[in-house]
Design an enzyme around this catalytic site. Structure first.
Site, PDB file in Angstrom:
ATOM      1  N   LYS A   1       0.865  -1.179   0.000  1.00 14.46           N
ATOM      2  CA  LYS A   1       0.000   0.000   0.000  1.00 14.46           C
ATOM      3  C   LYS A   1       0.899   1.226   0.000  1.00 14.46           C
ATOM      4  CE  LYS A   1      -4.055  -2.044   2.214  1.00 14.46           C
ATOM      5  NZ  LYS A   1      -5.081  -1.943   3.272  1.00 14.46           N
TER       6      LYS A   1
ATOM      7  N   ALA B   1       2.405  -9.068   5.109  1.00 10.59           N
ATOM      8  CA  ALA B   1       2.588 -10.467   4.741  1.00 10.59           C
ATOM      9  C   ALA B   1       1.256 -11.116   4.402  1.00 10.59           C
ATOM     10  CB  ALA B   1       3.264 -11.229   5.870  1.00 10.59           C
TER      11      ALA B   1
ATOM     12  N   LEU C   1      -1.511 -14.019   4.099  1.00  5.92           N
ATOM     13  CA  LEU C   1      -1.922 -15.216   4.829  1.00  5.92           C
ATOM     14  C   LEU C   1      -1.919 -16.404   3.868  1.00  5.92           C
ATOM     15  CD1 LEU C   1      -4.886 -13.638   6.806  1.00  5.92           C
ATOM     16  CD2 LEU C   1      -2.636 -14.260   7.714  1.00  5.92           C
TER      17      LEU C   1
ATOM     18  N   ASP D   1     -13.892   2.096  10.127  1.00  8.25           N
ATOM     19  CA  ASP D   1     -14.245   1.405   8.877  1.00  8.25           C
ATOM     20  C   ASP D   1     -14.268  -0.116   9.022  1.00  8.25           C
ATOM     21  OD1 ASP D   1     -14.917   1.478   6.139  1.00  8.25           O
ATOM     22  OD2 ASP D   1     -12.854   1.033   5.572  1.00  8.25           O
TER      23      ASP D   1
ATOM     24  N   GLU E   1     -13.077 -11.126   9.676  1.00 11.32           N
ATOM     25  CA  GLU E   1     -12.794 -12.405   9.029  1.00 11.32           C
ATOM     26  C   GLU E   1     -12.304 -13.437  10.037  1.00 11.32           C
ATOM     27  OE1 GLU E   1     -10.264 -12.028   5.613  1.00 11.32           O
ATOM     28  OE2 GLU E   1     -11.169 -10.112   5.031  1.00 11.32           O
TER      29      GLU E   1
ATOM     30  N   ASP F   1      -6.751  -4.900   7.277  1.00 10.59           N
ATOM     31  CA  ASP F   1      -7.117  -3.664   6.588  1.00 10.59           C
ATOM     32  C   ASP F   1      -7.287  -2.503   7.567  1.00 10.59           C
ATOM     33  OD1 ASP F   1      -7.574  -2.113   4.422  1.00 10.59           O
ATOM     34  OD2 ASP F   1      -9.563  -2.886   3.955  1.00 10.59           O
TER      35      ASP F   1
END
Length: 458
Positions: free
Chosen positions: A152, A257, A259, A325, A330, A345
Site C-alpha cells: 500500500k 505479509a 496469509l 471502517d 474475518e 485492513d
C-alpha cells in the site's frame, strides 16, 4: 489442550472425537503436503515466466527476470505453519521478526493487482474474494523466495490529519497506519494482524519492470516533474490526479505479509454487528438503541463462547487507532466459532489524533464485557514504566521508515487508553465485577441456529 495450527494437519482434517490435532499424534503429513503445494506453485511460476519472457521478447517488452528459490525454512512459510486457533503467531515466534526484516529488503520478482481488485473488474472468480476493495490502490508483490506481500503506497503525509468534512468511508488509506496497527496489535498481545513492514519501493524496477499484467503496465506514466507515477485502474477513481508518484522512482509503502491462500486456509467475511451506515444520512440500529447488545447476545454465534468478547477486543483496538471502517471481520473456517478474529485492513486508522470517536467503543459500552487478559494488558500499559506511547515509539523505531507516527498520534494512544478504562469502570460500578470481567477462552455451548436466525446477524 493442544494448540491447533496449520502445521497440525488442520488442512487435512485429521481428527479425534475431541479436536483436530497436531500431526505427531497420527502421523499426519500436513507440513509435507503444504511444502508440495508451494513447490507446485513455484513450478507453475517458472513455466509461466518462460512463456511470458518468450512473448515479451517478440513484443519488444522489457522484462526483468529473477530466479525463484523455494526455501522450506523460509520465514513466511514458518509464519503460515505457526498459525493457531488463538493467534497468527506466538509471543516468542522467531519467524516474525525475520519475516519483517526480509520484507524490507528482499528482491521483488513480480507485481500484480490484488484478487479483490481483479474481482471488481471481472477478471477473477468473485466467490474467492474475501472483501472487495474500493478505489484505494494496493498491489500484490512476490518476493524471490516466493513470499507474497500486499503493498500500500503512501497517500498522505504523517503530519496531515483527515479533513473534518471527510466521511469515514472515503478517508485516505495510510501506509503508516498499517505499520503502526501491526505494532499496536502485537503490544496489546492480540497478535491478529499479519506482519507489516515499511519499505522504499522502486516503482520502476520493482513494479513496472516485473509485472506481467498489461493492465497494470498501462497505468504507469511520467509526471511533468519527471517522476514515475501510477494509479488505480478500477470502477471508481481512475484519474491521473489520484496517482501515486515516486521521487523520481522511490515510493514509501507498507508491505503486509500474505496469509495462506484461500484454497488451503479458507476464510469467511462476516458483517460486523456494529457496522456503520455507508450512506450520508443513514443510521444503524446500534446507533439509536442503547440496548442493542441485549439482542446480539441472544443470537448465534454471539450467545456463547468467545465471539462477542473478540468483537469487543476488536472495538478497543479500533478505538485506539481511530478506525471507523470495520464493516466486516474475518475468521479461518477451520477453527470454527472459537477461532480468533483477524484484524485486517487498518489503513484508515491514525487519521485524527485530535479527535476520539467514542462510538467505536459501542460494543464495550453497550455489552459491558471484557476479557480479563485484555483488561490486565491495558492496565499494564498505563503504568509509567510501560506507558503505551513509549512502548509504541520504541517498537516502531525498528521500522526503516521511522518515524511512523508523529508525537500527537502517540500521545493520543495514552489518552484513548484512559477512556477505554473509564468505560470499563462505569460498567463495573453499574454491574457486578464478575459479570463485566470474564475469563478467556470460554467454550461454546450453543450449536448453530437456523439460516433465518443466522441471517439476523450475518
Amino acid at each position: 489442550m493442544e494448540v491447533q495450527s496449520w502445521g497440525g494437519c488442520l488442512l487435512t482434517l485429521c481428527t479425534t472425537s475431541r479436536f483436530l490435532h497436531w500431526g505427531r499424534r497420527r502421523g499426519c503429513c500436513m507440513q509435507s503436503k503444504l511444502m508440495e503445494y508451494y513447490r507446485r506453485k513455484v513450478s507453475r511460476w517458472e513455466r509461466h515466466m518462460k512463456l511470458y519472457s518468450e512473448a515479451a521478447a517478440v513484443s519488444n517488452i522489457t522484462v526483468t527476470e529473477h530466479k525463484v528459490t523455494f526455501d522450506p525454512d523460509a520465514s513466511w512459510l514458518k509464519f503460515h505453519l505457526g498459525i493457531s486457533r488463538y493467534a497468527l503467531y506466538s509471543r516468542d515466534d522467531l519467524a516474525v521478526p525475520q519475516l519483517l526484516k526480509e520484507m524490507q529488503s528482499m528482491t521483488v520478482i513480480g507485481a500484480d493487482y490484488t484478487q479483490d481488485e481483479k474481482a471488481l473488474k471481472g477478471a477473477c472468480d468473485c466467490t474467492q474474494v474475501v472483501k472487495p476493495s474500493g478505489h484505494h490502490l494496493k498491489l500484490a508483490l512476490k518476493m524471490q523466495n516466493f513470499a507474497k506481500a500486499m503493498f500500500k503506497p503512501m497517500r498522505q503525509q504523517r503530519d496531515e490529519e483527515t479533513p473534518e468534512d471527510f466521511f469515514y468511508f472515503v478517508d485516505f488509506q495510510r501506509h503508516n497506519a498499517e505499520i503502526a496497527a501491526f505494532h499496536l496489535d502485537r503490544i496489546l498481545d492480540f497478535r491478529r494482524v499479519p506482519p507489516v513492514a515499511g519499505r522504499l519501493v522502486n516503482v520502476t524496477g520493482e513494479i513496472l519492470q516485473v509485472t506481467h499484467n498489461e493492465d497494470l503496465r498501462a497505468v504507469f506514466f511520467t509526471s511533468p516533474a519527471n517522476n514515475t507515477c501510477f494509479f488505480a485502474k478500477c470502477l471508481y477513481v481512475c484519474k491521473t490526479e489520484y496517482a501515486v508518484c515516486g521521487n523520481p522512482n522511490l515510493l514509501e509503502g507498507s508491505l503486509s505479509a500474505y496469509l495462506p491462500g484461500l484454497s488451503i486456509a479458507p476464510r469467511i467475511s462476516i458483517p460486523n454487528p456494529w457496522i456503520r451506515s455507508y450512506t450520508f444520512t443513514g443510521r444503524e440500529e446500534w446507533e439509536v438503541n442503547p440496548f442493542f447488545c441485549d439482542t446480539i447476545k441472544q443470537l448465534y454465534p454471539y450467545n456463547s463462547g468467545n465471539r462477542l468478547l473478540n468483537i469487543i477486543d476488536m472495538s478497543i483496538f479500533d478505538f485506539l487507532i481511530g478506525n471507523m471502517d470495520r464493516h466486516h471481520y474475518e475468521i479461518f473456517t477451520k477453527f470454527g466459532d472459537e477461532g480468533f478474529l483477524l484484524h485486517l485492513d487498518n489503513a484508515r486508522g491514525f487519521g485524527k489524533h485530535s479527535q476520539d470517536e467514542m462510538s467505536i467503543l459501542a460494543p464495550l459500552s453497550q455489552c459491558c464485557m471484557i476479557k480479563r487478559s485484555t483488561l490486565l494488558r491495558l492496565q499494564l500499559l498505563t503504568r509509567p514504566e510501560y506507558r503505551l506511547s513509549d512502548v509504541m515509539k520504541e517498537s516502531l523505531e525498528g521500522d526503516p521508515l521511522q518515524p511512523i507516527l508523529t508525537e500527537p498520534h502517540l500521545l493520543a494512544l495514552d489518552r484513548r487508553l484512559q477512556k477505554v478504562l473509564r468505560v470499563v469502570q462505569r460498567c463495573v460500578r453499574r454491574l457486578d465485577e464478575d459479570e463485566v470481567i470474564t475469563k478467556d477462552f470460554i467454550k461454546s455451548t450453543v450449536k448453530p441456529q437456523t439460516a433465518t436466525d443466522m441471517g439476523k446477524v450475518r
